[in-house]
Motif scaffolding. Structure first.
Motif, short mmCIF file in Angstrom:
data_model
loop_
_atom_site.label_atom_id
_atom_site.label_comp_id
_atom_site.label_asym_id
_atom_site.label_seq_id
_atom_site.Cartn_x
_atom_site.Cartn_y
_atom_site.Cartn_z
N ALA A 115 29.85 45.33 32.09
CA ALA A 115 30.96 45.68 32.98
C ALA A 115 31.90 44.48 33.17
CB ALA A 115 30.41 46.14 34.33
N TRP A 116 31.31 43.28 33.27
CA TRP A 116 32.17 42.09 33.44
C TRP A 116 33.02 41.87 32.20
CZ3 TRP A 116 33.37 37.57 31.13
CH2 TRP A 116 34.08 36.64 31.89
N LEU A 117 32.43 41.96 31.03
CA LEU A 117 33.16 41.74 29.79
C LEU A 117 34.26 42.78 29.61
CD1 LEU A 117 30.08 40.94 27.56
CD2 LEU A 117 31.90 39.33 28.09
N GLN A 118 33.99 44.02 30.05
CA GLN A 118 35.03 45.06 29.96
C GLN A 118 36.21 44.74 30.87
OE1 GLN A 118 32.56 48.42 30.96
NE2 GLN A 118 32.46 49.12 28.83
N ALA A 119 35.93 44.07 31.99
CA ALA A 119 36.99 43.80 32.95
C ALA A 119 37.70 42.48 32.72
CB ALA A 119 36.40 43.82 34.38
N HIS A 120 37.18 41.61 31.86
CA HIS A 120 37.74 40.27 31.68
C HIS A 120 37.91 40.00 30.18
CE1 HIS A 120 35.86 40.19 35.65
NE2 HIS A 120 36.74 39.28 35.97
N PRO A 121 39.07 40.29 29.63
CA PRO A 121 39.27 40.10 28.18
C PRO A 121 39.35 38.64 27.79
CG PRO A 121 41.32 40.73 29.24
CD PRO A 121 40.26 40.84 30.30
N THR A 140 35.59 41.39 39.73
CA THR A 140 36.33 40.33 40.43
C THR A 140 35.84 38.92 40.17
OG1 THR A 140 34.90 40.66 42.38
CG2 THR A 140 36.97 41.91 42.29
N VAL A 141 34.59 38.74 39.74
CA VAL A 141 34.07 37.39 39.52
C VAL A 141 34.80 36.74 38.35
CG1 VAL A 141 32.06 36.07 38.75
CG2 VAL A 141 31.80 37.81 40.52
#
Length: 940
Positions: free
Chosen positions: A167-173, A49-50
């Motif tokens: 995890a952040w990079l996976q969620a934010h392309p 979510t960040v």
């Protein structure tokens, strides 16, 4: 099937002995796949979510701040990454990776940096990662967490920070990651395979090793016109160079080989000193210029070196001292605080660094709290400096930066900032360096930090240097030397180098026996460690006696319920299980569980682990009723104590699903496998090793259910991901290739199955050796594929070889040996050679009954196949009673509707029909054959 190793421990502690405690059910991952890092639920939520705040990102400072030319390369690079024109933006879920390769000083990093600045607005986040080693990659990714989620980053270690960033990079392309100065392309494999939805850009002096990872853009020196322009912009900033100046610049650029780093330093020198370029050129060290047609970067820089050092010495001698010290450290992120002890006061340090920056010898980090030095500058300094100038200062600086003692908690000291410089000291040790106990201690303390982080495979170089120095300073059998030798063996073992670990462990045990005696705790630890590595290498004949001796001595020295004794008993039980001796393994597991219940309580992690291990032993023994009950209890306790998505809970759910599958209860197994996969996808991501194991397990359950349409695509996906993330010969990759081959064979697609089996066998032989259990397993299944294709001429010799090797390696009655004998009997029968088949079947059945018991599934399968062999020989008087007994036992053990029960019922019916002189149909033969072949499959 993903059933974790039941509790055998391996590690290194400060005393030098491998802890003997039980592993938890969860295996863990770091950048080298040695350790799994799982995020807490709240941290995982933040990773999803960040959003990126304004101004977030990280790019280093350019040494000169000047970039000239390279427009064609920039355009080409943009096109390679996007597949479109220069105005293209990164599309969500689109991944692209490219590498820039060239010699040191040619401007690879400058090109990558300029690309990142030019197209920064096209990306959601641009992040620069120094990539000389797995540690620097982990550290660089972890800084994403420090910037985007500082409230959580402050309280966790480097692996957790890197895991959150992934995890952040996976969620934010839509991001760009720049991996600068990649020394080994394989270090990027986990990240290129795991991270999708963005662009990866790497720079490296290596032009090879990229074929499976990313296309490479070779980068040469600057064209003469661009080299001239760069030199003029640096030597005459803010003004237009005259024709004479440009001519002198062009001649100097040609003398410097148009190498950007050399041009930057020459230009900075000319600007700083006011010398004209013709004078500078004439005073170069022409002795080093005897081969202008093939200039090396080292020689090119060396030619301008004396001028720069002379000028710096005149202006600030401390600057030269610092520069020589920095030559032995990591090139990037050298903290000012690390250099502070080399200066008399902070102002002197600031002035000296300012001089180095003015001459383009260093660049400041964005926060100006650290500096970077070009690697080529370091190389020239180290190679040209007499008597390793600056080495002593570098060692002293690192030593003084260490925590005051080992009792300081890791989370109160920034080890990750210091580690690259400790590694660099070890990497750059001169051949004639004098051994130093203090430097050995520095390496040892850094390695122990990495060990506490579960990153033993990253400690090999540090531990090699520690051992070498302690042998020279302290002698070969000093306690600290023995500890170093033990710890190096542990690092080799963690990295999979068993051939190097075993001799070291053997030497350490022999020396501790001589120096400390037979029952000293360190001697017991050494014996346990050696047993562990023997077992890991598949050498149970040597592992078991060592484990037995160690347990007896622990009982004698520490008592029957000491934690080390319980751990030793657990390890011995596992070795018995690995040897197929369940009659000894199960009582030991029971005893260990009872003692842990008494000493530690019902829900202690070690107790839960023991319960899991006992369940696994029951499952191996075919006692699925007890195994399932224990697995169900363990899962309920994990749910209560740790929650629904804790890694141990997820592993426990996976194990229960596997037991259900073994019992033929696919209606309960498949939903559990599906749940496990969904949870690992959510928590760990799509290509995490545990997620890949779950996907493989679900594929296996679908295959067991006969649903090859769903199984084969899952197997294919898993194999492709493991190839990308883990590489071509990683054990998990070999397992995936093996499983996919089995699915192709089950689907009747032998044209695809056999080449896969052949490739897997060749790789097992290469990686694990000719007689490793996994190699034997692979040879067995290739033989079965040949047999399925009707190629008995190739199948029978392979089966005969496999049986001989199983007897030699595992013994006459090991379950795998029995399976091998059973398969050879089956093949003899398929070849019509009943004279050899029937005695083998009879021997195998007798051994199954003796080893596994009357109603174990393998015993029932063996009895069924002996009955069929009798029937094939026309001996229905012996066949029918065996069929009747087998059917009754299948009904009792597996239930009335289990697939094997149904096949057994058909087989009896066909035999009865045959007894009435009714011709056996082709369908009957198919039903009989469908259950008659035993295959090994390497458990995940």
């Amino acid at each position: 099937m993903s059933v974790p190793v039941p509790g055998e421990s391996a590690g290194v502690n400060v005393s030098g002995d491998r802890p003997i405690g039980a592993e938890s059910i969860q295996v863990a991952l770091s950048g080298d796949h040695a350790q799994v890092t799982v995020l807490p639920e709240q941290a995982a939520h933040w990773a999803r979510t960040v959003e990126v705040p304004t101004g977030a990102g990280f790019l280093p400072e350019s040494a000169s701040g000047v970039f000239v030319g390279r427009e064609e390369e920039l355009t080409s690079l943009r096109r390679m990454l996007t597949g479109e024109g220069a105005a293209a933006v990164v599309q969500p879920q689109r991944t692209s990776a490219r590498a820039i390769s060239g010699l040191g000083g040619v401007g690879k990093s400058a090109l990558a940096l300029h690309y990142a600045h030019r197209y920064r607005d096209s990306y959601t986040l641009v992040w620069w990662v120094s990539a000389e080693s797995p540690e620097t990659i982990v550290s660089g990714l972890g800084r994403i967490t420090e910037q985007l989620c500082p409230q959580w980053a402050r309280g966790c270690g480097p692996e957790e920070r890197a895991a959150w960033a992934i995890a952040w990079l996976q969620a934010h392309p839509g991001w760009l990651l720049v991996f600068d100065n990649v020394e080994d392309p394989s270090h990027l494999r986990p990240y290129l395979g795991t991270l999708s939805g963005g662009h990866h850009l790497a720079t490296s002096r290596r032009a090879t090793g990229w074929h499976a990872l990313a296309p490479v853009m070779p980068l040469g020196t600057l064209p003469p016109d661009e080299a001239t322009g760069l030199l003029c912009s640096l030597a005459f900033p803010g003004q237009t160079a005259t024709a004479e100046q440009r001519q002198a610049a062009r001649q100097l650029a040609e003398d410097l080989g148009c190498l950007p780093l050399a041009l930057e330093q020459a230009g900075a020198y000319a600007y700083r000193t006011g010398i004209d370029l013709d004078t500078y050129r004439r005073s170069l060290d022409l002795v080093l210029d005897d081969n202008r047609d093939a200039p090396s970067p080292e020689r090119t820089i060396a030619r301008i070196w004396d001028h720069t050092l002379t000028a710096l010495t005149a202006r600030d001698p401390l600057a030269v001292t610092l520069l020589h010290a920095m030559a032995w450290l990591a090139p990037d992120g050298i903290p000012r605080a690390l250099l502070a002890p080399l200066a008399p006061h902070p102002l002197a340090l600031a002035n000296a660094l300012g001089e180095l920056h003015a001459y383009n010898m260093v660049a400041f980090t964005p926060d100006r709290q650290g500096v970077s030095v070009h690697r080529l500058v370091q190389t020239v300094l180290r190679n040209r400096a007499p008597q390793a100038l600056g080495r002593t200062e570098a060692e002293q600086a690192v030593r003084r930066a260490l925590p005051p003692d080992d009792s300081q908690p890791d989370d109160t000291f920034d080890w990750e900032r210091l580690l690259p410089h400790v590694h660099a000291l070890a990497d750059t040790t001169p051949a004639d360096a004098t051994a130093s106990a203090e430097t050995a201690d520095t390496y040892e303390r850094a390695a122990q930090y990495l060990h506490r982080q579960g990153r033993d495979a990253h400690t090999i170089n540090l531990r090699e240097h520690t051992l070498a120095q302690r042998v020279e300073v302290l002698g070969d059998t000093h306690p600290d030397t023995l500890t170093s030798r033990n710890n190096l063996a542990g690092a080799y073992e963690s990295a999979g180098h068993l051939g190097r670990a075993i001799p070291l462990y053997e030497t350490t045990l022999a020396q501790r026996l001589e120096v400390l005696g037979d029952t000293h705790p360190h001697t017991l630890g050494s014996r346990n460690n050696l047993a562990y590595v023997y077992r890991a290498a598949g050498d149970l004949a040597r592992a078991l006696p060592l484990y037995e001796t160690t347990l007896a001595q622990y009982v004698e020295v520490l008592g029957d319920t000491h934690p080390d004794t319980l751990n030793s008993r657990n390890n011995l039980a596992y070795a018995y299980r690995a040897a197929g001796d369940l009659e000894q393994a199960i009582p030991l597991y029971k005893t260990t569980l009872a003692q842990r219940l008494e000493v530690l309580g019902d829900v202690h992690p070690d107790t839960l682990n023991s319960r899991n291990n006992l369940a696994g032993a029951y499952r191996a023994a075919g006692d699925l009723e007890q195994a399932i009950a224990l697995y169900e209890t363990t899962l309920a306790q994990y749910l209560e104590v740790l929650g629904d998505t804790h890694p141990d809970t997820v592993s426990s759910r996976n194990n229960l699903a596997g037991a259900y599958q073994s019992a033929g209860d696919l209606r309960r197994a498949i939903p559990l496998f599906e749940t496990t996969l969904a949870q690992r996808l959510e928590v760990l991501g799509d290509t995490h090793p545990d997620t890949l194991s779950s996907r493989n397990n679900l594929a296996g359950a679908y295959q067991s259910a006969g649903d090859l349409k769903r199984a084969i695509p899952l197997y294919e996906t898993t194999l492709a991901q493991r190839l990308e993330v883990l590489g071509d010969t990683h054990p998990d990759t070999l397992n995936s290739r093996h499983s996919l081959a089995g699915a192709y064979r089950a689907a009747g697609d032998l044209k695809r199955a056999i080449p896969l089996y052949e490739t897997t066998l060749a790789q097992h032989v290469e990686v694990l050796g000719e007689t490793h259990p996994d190699t034997l397993n692979s040879r067995n299944n290739l033989a079965y594929a040949y047999q399925s294709a009707g190629d008995l001429k190739r199948a029978i010799p392979l089966y005969e070889t496999t049986l001989a090797q199983h007897v030699e390696v595992l013994g006459e009655t090991h379950p795998h040996t029995l399976t091998s004998r059973h398969n050879l009997a089956y093949t003899y029968r398929a070849a019509g050679d009943l004279k050899r088949a029937i005695p083998l079947y009879e021997t195998t059945l007798a051994q199954y009954m003796e080893v596994l018991g009357e109603t174990h599934p393998d015993t029932l399968n063996s009895r069924n196949n002996l009955a069929y062999a009798y029937q094939s020989a026309g001996d229905l008087e012996r066949a029918i009673p065996l069929y009747e007994t087998t059917l009754a036992q299948y009904v009792e053990v597996l239930g009335d509707t289990h697939p094997r029960t149904l096949i057994s019922r058909k087989n009896l019916a066909y035999a009865l029909e045959s007894a009435k002189a009714v011709q056996q149909t082709d369908a009957a033969t198919g039903a009989l054959d469908s259950d008659s072949q035993s295959l090994f499959r390497t458990p995940e």
